[in-house]
Design an enzyme around this catalytic site. Sequence first.
Site, PDB file in Angstrom:
ATOM      1  N   ARG A 214      52.451   8.443  31.685  1.00 44.62           N
ATOM      2  CA  ARG A 214      53.704   8.148  32.491  1.00 44.62           C
ATOM      3  C   ARG A 214      53.969   7.002  32.582  1.00 44.62           C
ATOM      4  O   ARG A 214      55.309   6.434  32.708  1.00 44.62           O
ATOM      5  CB  ARG A 214      53.294   8.813  34.010  1.00 44.62           C
ATOM      6  CG  ARG A 214      52.951  10.181  34.317  1.00 44.62           C
ATOM      7  CD  ARG A 214      52.908  10.494  35.739  1.00 44.62           C
ATOM      8  NE  ARG A 214      51.600  10.372  36.127  1.00 44.62           N
ATOM      9  CZ  ARG A 214      50.448  11.424  36.231  1.00 44.62           C
ATOM     10  NH1 ARG A 214      51.051  12.787  36.047  1.00 44.62           N
ATOM     11  NH2 ARG A 214      49.354  11.123  36.856  1.00 44.62           N
ATOM     12  N   PHE A 230      59.615  20.325  33.424  1.00 41.50           N
ATOM     13  CA  PHE A 230      58.201  20.731  34.029  1.00 41.50           C
ATOM     14  C   PHE A 230      58.081  19.616  34.699  1.00 41.50           C
ATOM     15  O   PHE A 230      56.673  19.140  34.684  1.00 41.50           O
ATOM     16  CB  PHE A 230      57.442  21.207  32.709  1.00 41.50           C
ATOM     17  CG  PHE A 230      57.823  22.209  31.716  1.00 41.50           C
ATOM     18  CD1 PHE A 230      57.864  23.516  32.211  1.00 41.50           C
ATOM     19  CD2 PHE A 230      58.190  21.767  30.616  1.00 41.50           C
ATOM     20  CE1 PHE A 230      58.336  24.484  31.339  1.00 41.50           C
ATOM     21  CE2 PHE A 230      58.820  22.608  29.678  1.00 41.50           C
ATOM     22  CZ  PHE A 230      58.836  24.042  29.916  1.00 41.50           C
ATOM     23  N   ASP A 252      62.110  21.824  37.479  1.00 37.54           N
ATOM     24  CA  ASP A 252      60.651  22.944  37.486  1.00 37.54           C
ATOM     25  C   ASP A 252      61.167  24.043  38.121  1.00 37.54           C
ATOM     26  O   ASP A 252      61.928  24.402  38.768  1.00 37.54           O
ATOM     27  CB  ASP A 252      59.616  22.229  38.397  1.00 37.54           C
ATOM     28  CG  ASP A 252      58.234  22.588  38.234  1.00 37.54           C
ATOM     29  OD1 ASP A 252      57.737  21.950  37.348  1.00 37.54           O
ATOM     30  OD2 ASP A 252      57.811  23.568  38.545  1.00 37.54           O
ATOM     31  N   ASP A 301      56.670  18.144  29.346  1.00 36.18           N
ATOM     32  CA  ASP A 301      55.392  18.200  30.176  1.00 36.18           C
ATOM     33  C   ASP A 301      55.056  19.681  30.524  1.00 36.18           C
ATOM     34  O   ASP A 301      54.798  19.923  31.573  1.00 36.18           O
ATOM     35  CB  ASP A 301      55.107  17.299  30.987  1.00 36.18           C
ATOM     36  CG  ASP A 301      53.642  17.219  31.515  1.00 36.18           C
ATOM     37  OD1 ASP A 301      52.752  17.884  31.136  1.00 36.18           O
ATOM     38  OD2 ASP A 301      53.543  16.820  32.824  1.00 36.18           O
ATOM     39  N   CYS A 341      48.964  20.368  26.827  1.00 33.65           N
ATOM     40  CA  CYS A 341      47.375  20.314  27.731  1.00 33.65           C
ATOM     41  C   CYS A 341      46.695  21.513  27.452  1.00 33.65           C
ATOM     42  O   CYS A 341      45.695  21.646  28.358  1.00 33.65           O
ATOM     43  CB  CYS A 341      47.865  20.178  29.089  1.00 33.65           C
ATOM     44  SG  CYS A 341      48.815  21.470  29.873  1.00 33.65           S
TER      45      CYS A 341
END
Length: 400
Positions: A214, A230, A252, A301, A341
């Site tokens: 970030r 996201f 989102d 993300d 992730c």
Amino acid sequence: MGTAIVTLKKGEGRTLKSGGAWVFDNEIDAITGNYENGADVIVRDFDGYPMGRGFINNASKIRVRMMTRNVDQEIDEEFLRMRVKNAWEYRKKVIDTESCRVIFGEADFLPGLVVDKFTDVLVVQSLALGIDKYKIQIVELLKEIMAEDGIRIRGVYERSDAKVRQQEGMDRIKGFIGEAFDTKVPIVENGVKYMVDVKDGQKTGFFLDQKENRKAVGNLSRGFEVLDCFTHTGSFALNAALGGAVHVTGVDASQLAVNQARENAVLNGVENFVDFVCADVFEYLPALEKEGKKFDLVVLDPPAFTKSRNSIKNAVKGYREINIRGLKLVKDGGYLATCSCSHFMDYERFTETIQQAARSAHKRLRQVEFRTQAPDHPILWAADESYYLKFYIFQVCDEK
């Protein structure tokens, strides 16, 4: 009751021998002695060579999780204090400990246990039966060790509500450990203010693993128009805003997350040039493309598109599509930050998928940097599950 002994099959235990922490059910030849699930056991190779000590669970494919390579080491308070102290001392060296992951399971040699610190609150996640019996003791030891540095923990909340607990034959639980407290916890990370919901937020309430990534996005954003996909509770968007972006749009699918993101924008005084949209990113990006919209920086993300090896093919399709969509929205010479992730989506597969997306979008990529998770989520070599976050920043050039 004596300590039971787990003997491996000949030729098995390769992960264990190379530094890993797990023994799978199909690697075991025999178990001698009486034991209950969750009990400490000694692990030996097929020829009797001592491999270490861990805890066993017949309900799990991961039959034994190792606590120590010393078979004579008792798993007692002194041992646990050493493990916890080592974990805390490591964090003090490598990261801002105001909010950080203090214990990261196998990578801190406390398998199945996660502890996150949000200012003066701890959030605990116990994911394995054997560690469950130690969690309260570990929390108390951690509070004592932090107190030596003048840190007073005002509350502890348990978020052992992950589905993976069911694979261990355990119920999903959440609630206070000790006295109740306000579960909306204010934190500051990279100079950005957030309100973290440790009770109802995702996982432990906030994704600390992207802290350094970030910051990298914030450093890149000055003068940019940014799209953060996201966005969850707005973390990349807010880093971009405070980094000097002229306008940021965060997207989102969760209205709850978007509401929290908007509150976080107000906390940081950037609500006038940061907009949050509740929409399905896979539908929203094509709509922006139709409008002819372009951005200086697009951040992708997404949640893990796969949590098992069986769904990797579908995950690859998802990552490829979202990267194609994202790349088409980047101005010529602009930037793309993209990540995965899921540890099943390994570095090679993720990199290849981005290459395929760039070809499909007719874009050329210049790599700015590659990153992984923040160092408070250390990667234990030979424990593949501890290496899960892959993060690229590219400059995006049109094919011309």
